[in-house]
Design an enzyme around this catalytic site. Sequence first.
Site, PDB file in Angstrom:
ATOM      1  N   ASP A   1      48.634  44.780  38.778  1.00 60.21           N
ATOM      2  CA  ASP A   1      48.227  46.190  38.668  1.00 60.21           C
ATOM      3  C   ASP A   1      49.417  47.018  38.198  1.00 60.21           C
ATOM      4  OD1 ASP A   1      47.572  48.978  39.399  1.00 60.21           O
ATOM      5  OD2 ASP A   1      45.853  48.099  40.416  1.00 60.21           O
ATOM      6  N   ILE A   2      49.164  47.914  37.237  1.00 60.90           N
ATOM      7  CA  ILE A   2      50.238  48.731  36.660  1.00 60.90           C
ATOM      8  C   ILE A   2      50.651  49.883  37.601  1.00 60.90           C
ATOM      9  CG2 ILE A   2      48.891  50.496  35.420  1.00 60.90           C
ATOM     10  CD1 ILE A   2      51.692  48.445  33.836  1.00 60.90           C
TER      11      ILE A   2
ATOM     12  N   ASN B   1      36.234  48.395  44.892  1.00 61.62           N
ATOM     13  CA  ASN B   1      35.567  49.696  44.865  1.00 61.62           C
ATOM     14  C   ASN B   1      34.402  49.686  43.875  1.00 61.62           C
ATOM     15  OD1 ASN B   1      37.599  50.687  46.579  1.00 61.62           O
ATOM     16  ND2 ASN B   1      38.913  51.218  44.859  1.00 61.62           N
TER      17      ASN B   1
ATOM     18  N   HIS C   1      35.992  55.705  44.847  1.00 63.54           N
ATOM     19  CA  HIS C   1      37.345  55.638  44.279  1.00 63.54           C
ATOM     20  C   HIS C   1      37.496  54.592  43.186  1.00 63.54           C
ATOM     21  CE1 HIS C   1      38.574  58.329  47.492  1.00 63.54           C
ATOM     22  NE2 HIS C   1      37.978  57.508  48.341  1.00 63.54           N
ATOM     23  N   GLN C   2      36.387  54.226  42.535  1.00 60.85           N
ATOM     24  CA  GLN C   2      36.510  53.311  41.394  1.00 60.85           C
ATOM     25  C   GLN C   2      36.865  54.131  40.156  1.00 60.85           C
ATOM     26  OE1 GLN C   2      32.963  51.168  40.217  1.00 60.85           O
ATOM     27  NE2 GLN C   2      34.108  49.771  38.907  1.00 60.85           N
TER      28      GLN C   2
ATOM     29  N   HIS D   1      36.385  44.872  39.623  1.00 63.08           N
ATOM     30  CA  HIS D   1      37.706  44.298  39.878  1.00 63.08           C
ATOM     31  C   HIS D   1      37.965  44.184  41.372  1.00 63.08           C
ATOM     32  CE1 HIS D   1      38.114  48.662  39.290  1.00 63.08           C
ATOM     33  NE2 HIS D   1      39.070  48.630  40.211  1.00 63.08           N
ATOM     34  N   PHE D   2      38.677  43.143  41.729  1.00 59.27           N
ATOM     35  CA  PHE D   2      39.131  42.926  43.102  1.00 59.27           C
ATOM     36  C   PHE D   2      40.632  43.164  43.132  1.00 59.27           C
ATOM     37  CE2 PHE D   2      35.542  40.819  45.268  1.00 59.27           C
ATOM     38  CZ  PHE D   2      34.689  40.660  44.190  1.00 59.27           C
ATOM     39  N   HIS D   3      41.061  44.045  44.052  1.00 59.08           N
ATOM     40  CA  HIS D   3      42.500  44.244  44.261  1.00 59.08           C
ATOM     41  C   HIS D   3      42.968  43.240  45.316  1.00 59.08           C
ATOM     42  CE1 HIS D   3      42.717  48.513  42.646  1.00 59.08           C
ATOM     43  NE2 HIS D   3      41.435  48.460  42.933  1.00 59.08           N
TER      44      HIS D   3
END
Length: 155
Positions: free
Chosen positions: A40-41, A96, A102-103, A109-111
């Site tokens: 993640d950036i 999300n 909060h998407q 995507h999975f964090h």
Amino acid sequence: MSAVCYPRSAMADTIFTKIISGEIPSHRVYEDDLVYAFLDIGPLSRGHTLVIPKEAAETIDALSDESAAAIGRVLPRISRAVLKATGAAAYNILQNNGEDAHQEVLHVHFHIIPVFEKGAAEGAGLGIVWSPRDFNHEKGAALAAEIASLIESGS
Ligand code: 5GP
């Protein structure tokens, strides 16, 4: 590696479509025919990783069983590697769905977010506010029955 082509819906390309295609560079940690994973950036902590399907579904309820299974198969393996590389002992997996949840990027995507001690230089991880409410068993039973019936009918 052979690419899998999905029929495109009306949804617009997101930044993640461009990351999968290589148009936008990313720090890749894993890739197969159905799944792509990268750092993640805007990390909440060191090693914060995103795991995404190549299928361009906006939210997880719109994702095919095939892509969901492919992600489920590799999440534990990627999580183990993130833990080992960062030295973290704990982590959250966050997923999300919808802007109200909060998407920001409308591509599933999975964090994977490693947890470190408070004040860690590269971030402690995910801050969670969890406010449980009282449970009403009568209402809960009716709701559970409705959800079960919808699952059974394939909706
Ligand atoms: P969401 O809030 O949608 O669950 O999270 C989207 C995540 O995507 C954010 O954590 C954000 O930092 C990350 N992100 C957004 N744009 C880029 C990008 O161009 N490259 C990478 N590697 N991550 C991105």
